[in-house]
Design a protein around this motif. Structure first.
Motif, mmCIF file in Angstrom:
data_model
loop_
_atom_site.group_PDB
_atom_site.id
_atom_site.type_symbol
_atom_site.label_atom_id
_atom_site.label_comp_id
_atom_site.label_asym_id
_atom_site.label_seq_id
_atom_site.Cartn_x
_atom_site.Cartn_y
_atom_site.Cartn_z
ATOM 1 N N MET A 49 -76.475 122.866 -7.246
ATOM 2 C CA MET A 49 -77.070 124.012 -6.749
ATOM 3 C C MET A 49 -77.954 124.825 -7.807
ATOM 4 S SD MET A 49 -74.097 126.263 -4.262
ATOM 5 C CE MET A 49 -73.312 126.622 -6.193
ATOM 6 N N VAL A 50 -77.659 124.920 -8.848
ATOM 7 C CA VAL A 50 -78.388 125.633 -9.792
ATOM 8 C C VAL A 50 -79.704 124.678 -10.170
ATOM 9 C CG1 VAL A 50 -78.888 126.076 -12.442
ATOM 10 C CG2 VAL A 50 -76.791 126.463 -11.093
ATOM 11 N N LEU A 51 -79.729 123.223 -10.292
ATOM 12 C CA LEU A 51 -80.928 122.617 -10.555
ATOM 13 C C LEU A 51 -82.085 122.515 -9.373
ATOM 14 C CD1 LEU A 51 -79.286 119.633 -12.626
ATOM 15 C CD2 LEU A 51 -80.710 121.253 -13.503
ATOM 16 N N SER A 52 -81.130 122.746 -8.233
ATOM 17 C CA SER A 52 -82.177 122.578 -6.970
ATOM 18 C C SER A 52 -82.544 124.207 -6.602
ATOM 19 C CB SER A 52 -81.406 122.087 -5.741
ATOM 20 O OG SER A 52 -80.243 122.971 -5.495
ATOM 21 N N ASN A 53 -82.452 125.065 -7.126
ATOM 22 C CA ASN A 53 -82.365 126.449 -6.893
ATOM 23 C C ASN A 53 -83.910 126.797 -7.291
ATOM 24 O OD1 ASN A 53 -82.578 129.693 -7.779
ATOM 25 N ND2 ASN A 53 -81.040 129.261 -6.410
ATOM 26 N N GLY A 54 -84.588 127.326 -6.414
ATOM 27 C CA GLY A 54 -86.258 127.791 -6.545
ATOM 28 C C GLY A 54 -86.437 128.780 -7.733
ATOM 29 N N ALA A 55 -85.389 129.781 -7.724
ATOM 30 C CA ALA A 55 -85.339 130.862 -8.772
ATOM 31 C C ALA A 55 -85.251 130.320 -10.132
ATOM 32 C CB ALA A 55 -84.550 131.920 -8.401
ATOM 33 N N PHE A 56 -84.249 129.686 -10.186
ATOM 34 C CA PHE A 56 -84.108 128.874 -11.486
ATOM 35 C C PHE A 56 -85.047 128.030 -11.908
ATOM 36 C CE2 PHE A 56 -81.960 125.359 -14.159
ATOM 37 C CZ PHE A 56 -81.625 126.090 -15.204
#
Length: 284
Positions: free
Chosen positions: A54-61
């Motif tokens: 989820m983190v790696l695919s998150n645009g904000a991250f």
């Protein structure tokens, strides 16, 4: 042998309070963060690597990580080179450099709240720079809400940390014997040759420490950025610290824990690679 054992025991007892503090306040809490990174936030159920996905695919991250890497890639070389240049110039004029040193160190003594007020007075749409641009025939610019925001952040970091790195370089310069410089001058070496052949090799032991400290200090610029621009600044200066702060406010502890572990792992790898490169350079 008895004296060596007593000295070793005394050293261990001396370090024990610090080691206990690191264990209780750093290692154990971070171990709990690693555990939470594999769990669902509310139920505590084990979810494997889902949080990391989820983190790696998150645009904000992705935006925050890219901006943070860009910020460090621009700021650190500039800071290291500028502080080295200033330190060399001041070292050659040590007797008259007292007030100049204080001037460069002054930004470190200014409270964050005062820095924020200074930012607003200079970079606000109605601030000094906008009024100056208007007086010169241009238009007012809201610097903190344009692509200039990133460069304002770069300027703030360098302005704040230039004196600190300069002092570290000066400490390294003072460790180079003056007799080496005198011998080089007698042999007819010019200023640039002396700098390349004597000064730079003599400063290599200081380079690793200064680079690591500059890297760690780059995370502290978030305070000014947050107080000036808030939770959601211009996209060019949206850093990992903004993202972590927003996830914490939203109680997204699963994503926050996974992102913290990823960032800690990247920082550790970068420092280890830097250490290895420095050791190899020293051997060479």
């Amino acid at each position: 042998m008895g004296f060596k054992k007593k000295d070793g025991l005394a050293g261990l007892l001396f370090l024990l309070p610090s080691l206990a503090g690191v264990l209780v306040f750093v290692l154990l809490p971070f171990g709990d963060v690693v555990r939470r990174s594999f769990q669902e936030a509310m139920s505590g159920a084990f979810v494997g690597l889902r949080n990391y996905q989820m983190v790696l695919s998150n645009g904000a991250f992705q935006l925050a990580a890219g901006n943070t890497l860009r910020f460090m890639g621009v700021c650190m070389p500039l800071l290291i080179l500028l502080s080295l240049l200033v330190a060399v110039l001041l070292h050659s004029r040590m007797e008259r450099a007292g007030m100049l040193k204080i001037t460069f160190l002054l930004p470190m003594a200014i409270p964050v709240a005062s820095v924020v007020l200074l930012w607003r007075a200079v970079f606000h749409r109605d601030g000094f720079l906008s009024l100056l641009a208007e007086a010169l025939g241009g238009q007012r610019v809201d610097w903190m809400n344009s692509h200039w925001a990133f460069w304002v952040l770069v300027f703030s970091y360098i302005w704040k940390n230039l004196g600190y790195d300069m002092v570290l370089w000066l400490a390294g310069l003072s460790g180079i014997p003056s007799t080496v410089y005198e011998a080089a001058q007698v042999d007819g070496a010019g200023p640039m040759t002396i700098f390349r052949r004597i000064t730079l090799p003599g400063l290599l032991p200081s380079l690793y420490t200064i680079t690591v400290l500059s890297f760690l200090n780059s995370f502290k610029v978030f305070r000014e950025a947050y107080l000036v621009a808030g939770d959601y600044p211009h996209t060019s200066m949206y850093l990992l610290q903004h993202l972590f702060n927003n996830w914490f406010r939203e109680l997204s502890m699963d994503k926050l824990a996974a992102a913290a572990v990823l960032v800690a792992a990247v920082i550790l790898v970068l420092i280890l690679l830097l250490r290895r490169a420095w050791d190899e350079g020293e051997e060479g």
